[in-house]
Design an enzyme around this catalytic site. Structure first.
Site, PDB file in Angstrom:
ATOM      1  N   ASP A   2       0.830  -1.199   0.000  1.00 31.89           N
ATOM      2  CA  ASP A   2       0.000   0.000   0.000  1.00 31.89           C
ATOM      3  C   ASP A   2       0.875   1.265   0.000  1.00 31.89           C
ATOM      4  O   ASP A   2       1.967   1.262   0.568  1.00 31.89           O
ATOM      5  CB  ASP A   2      -0.898  -0.019   1.246  1.00 31.89           C
ATOM      6  CG  ASP A   2      -2.046   0.957   1.133  1.00 31.89           C
ATOM      7  OD1 ASP A   2      -2.316   1.447   0.017  1.00 31.89           O
ATOM      8  OD2 ASP A   2      -2.672   1.241   2.171  1.00 31.89           O
ATOM      9  N   ASN A  50     -10.250  -3.760  -6.210  1.00 34.63           N
ATOM     10  CA  ASN A  50      -9.527  -2.739  -6.997  1.00 34.63           C
ATOM     11  C   ASN A  50     -10.134  -2.504  -8.382  1.00 34.63           C
ATOM     12  O   ASN A  50      -9.818  -1.495  -9.032  1.00 34.63           O
ATOM     13  CB  ASN A  50      -8.041  -3.100  -7.158  1.00 34.63           C
ATOM     14  CG  ASN A  50      -7.223  -2.923  -5.900  1.00 34.63           C
ATOM     15  OD1 ASN A  50      -6.248  -3.628  -5.670  1.00 34.63           O
ATOM     16  ND2 ASN A  50      -7.600  -1.960  -5.057  1.00 34.63           N
TER      17      ASN A  50
HETATM   18  C1  FPP Z   1      -1.993  -0.146  -3.280  1.00 34.36           C
HETATM   19  O1  FPP Z   1      -1.517   1.185  -3.184  1.00 34.36           O
HETATM   20  C2  FPP Z   1      -1.317  -0.825  -4.384  1.00 34.36           C
HETATM   21  C3  FPP Z   1      -1.952  -1.397  -5.448  1.00 34.36           C
HETATM   22  C4  FPP Z   1      -3.424  -1.434  -5.558  1.00 34.36           C
HETATM   23  C5  FPP Z   1      -1.204  -1.996  -6.559  1.00 34.36           C
HETATM   24  C6  FPP Z   1       0.105  -2.614  -6.237  1.00 34.36           C
HETATM   25  C7  FPP Z   1       0.881  -2.765  -7.492  1.00 34.36           C
HETATM   26  C8  FPP Z   1       2.216  -2.672  -7.616  1.00 34.36           C
HETATM   27  C9  FPP Z   1       3.111  -2.541  -6.467  1.00 34.36           C
HETATM   28  C10 FPP Z   1       2.884  -2.719  -8.969  1.00 34.36           C
HETATM   29  C11 FPP Z   1       2.538  -3.834  -9.857  1.00 34.36           C
HETATM   30  C12 FPP Z   1       2.724  -5.185  -9.237  1.00 34.36           C
HETATM   31  C13 FPP Z   1       3.598  -6.118  -9.659  1.00 34.36           C
HETATM   32  C14 FPP Z   1       3.644  -7.435  -9.011  1.00 34.36           C
HETATM   33  C15 FPP Z   1       4.541  -5.870 -10.771  1.00 34.36           C
HETATM   34  P1  FPP Z   1      -2.537   2.383  -3.389  1.00 34.36           P
HETATM   35  O2  FPP Z   1      -2.651   2.674  -4.835  1.00 34.36           O
HETATM   36  O3  FPP Z   1      -3.826   2.049  -2.713  1.00 34.36           O
HETATM   37  O4  FPP Z   1      -1.822   3.568  -2.648  1.00 34.36           O
HETATM   38  P2  FPP Z   1      -2.539   4.720  -1.818  1.00 34.36           P
HETATM   39  O5  FPP Z   1      -3.183   4.076  -0.624  1.00 34.36           O
HETATM   40  O6  FPP Z   1      -1.404   5.620  -1.431  1.00 34.36           O
HETATM   41  O7  FPP Z   1      -3.526   5.390  -2.745  1.00 34.36           O
END
Ligand code: FPP
Length: 242
Positions: A2, A50
């Site tokens: 996250d 998501n």
């Molecule tokens: C949550 O952070 C993260 C995600 C929904 C996506 C995670 C994806 C990656 C790390 C990259 C792609 C994955 C791989 C395996 C190559 P958020 O977007 O909710 O962050 P926030 O809470 O700050 O908005």
């Protein structure tokens, strides 16, 4: 993993730039985990909730997965890392699904670490799917309801070939599980870190694992019982035997 969005916004960047930087942190975390002997690493890359994100962000994440699958496959195979997916892979766009399926096939012989990508994954949904599969087997007379236990339910889940979670790390400062491995993390040590996922470094993982190593895992038993089972000396006052 996250905090990608906030990491980007704090720098005046787009949220998708945070995901791209997050993918770089994934590379380092995977390499480090394999190097230090972690047998199973599971990354929550995309939850079934998501899909409700803005379309452009979902599409960017799907593209990042394709890039990751193509760019990293040789290195993953060279390091003996086998890729696996938990969740509903069939719900992903065709191009992403194919890239991930190719990655799974390409790395299938890896015997050093299993890297599970949670894609369109939800812990509750996985439990429901497993319950439904058992119900179908029961209706067909293949299993008796009274024979169903924790192991048989787990075998039907998409994590059926994975061990229970020992250590669960969430970055981004929130202290919730957000539907991740609800069944499998029953006795996991939980670590919540304030840093954003793109700032996760190999040293962060090493620190969390070192702290994990200092924990006494009792699984419902007393400390004295655990120490006795491990052949260590124990404090007799604690056992009530003194
Ligand atoms: C949550 O952070 C993260 C995600 C929904 C996506 C995670 C994806 C990656 C790390 C990259 C792609 C994955 C791989 C395996 C190559 P958020 O977007 O909710 O962050 P926030 O809470 O700050 O908005």
């Amino acid at each position: 993993m996250d905090g990608n969005g906030r990491w980007a916004q704090q720098r005046g960047l787009e949220r998708v730039d945070g995901h791209a930087e997050g993918a770089r942190a994934v590379r380092d975390a995977v390499e480090t985990a394999a190097r230090i002997g972690v047998g199973y690493l599971t990354l929550y890359a995309f939850s079934n909730a998501n899909w409700a994100r803005p379309r452009a962000e979902v599409e960017a994440l799907m593209r990042l997965l394709v890039d990751f699958a193509r760019r990293e496959r040789s290195e993953l195979r060279a390091q003996g890392i086998r890729v696996n997916v938990i969740g509903q892979l069939e719900e992903l766009p065709t191009s992403t699904r194919h890239a991930v399926e190719e990655l799974i096939a390409y790395t299938a012989d890896g015997d050093r670490m299993t890297l599970s990508l949670a894609l369109s994954y939800g812990g509750r949904a996985d439990i429901v799917e497993a319950a439904r599969a058992l119900a179908v087997r029961a209706r067909a007379g293949l299993v008796l309801p009274e024979e169903i236990d924790e192991s048989s339910l787990h075998r039907e889940m998409s994590t059926g070939s994975l061990p229970d979670v020992d250590l669960l790390i969430r970055t981004g400062g929130e202290t919730r599980l957000s539907d991740f491995l609800l069944f499998e993390a029953a006795y996991a040590e939980l670590v919540f870190l304030p840093l954003m996922w793109p700032d996760f470094r190999p040293a962060t993982l090493l620190e969390a694992i070192t702290a994990y190593g200092r924990k006494e895992r009792r699984f419902g038993k007393t400390s004295a019982q655990v120490q006795l089972a491990e052949g260590r000396s124990f404090d007799p006052v604690d056992t009530g035997l003194s």
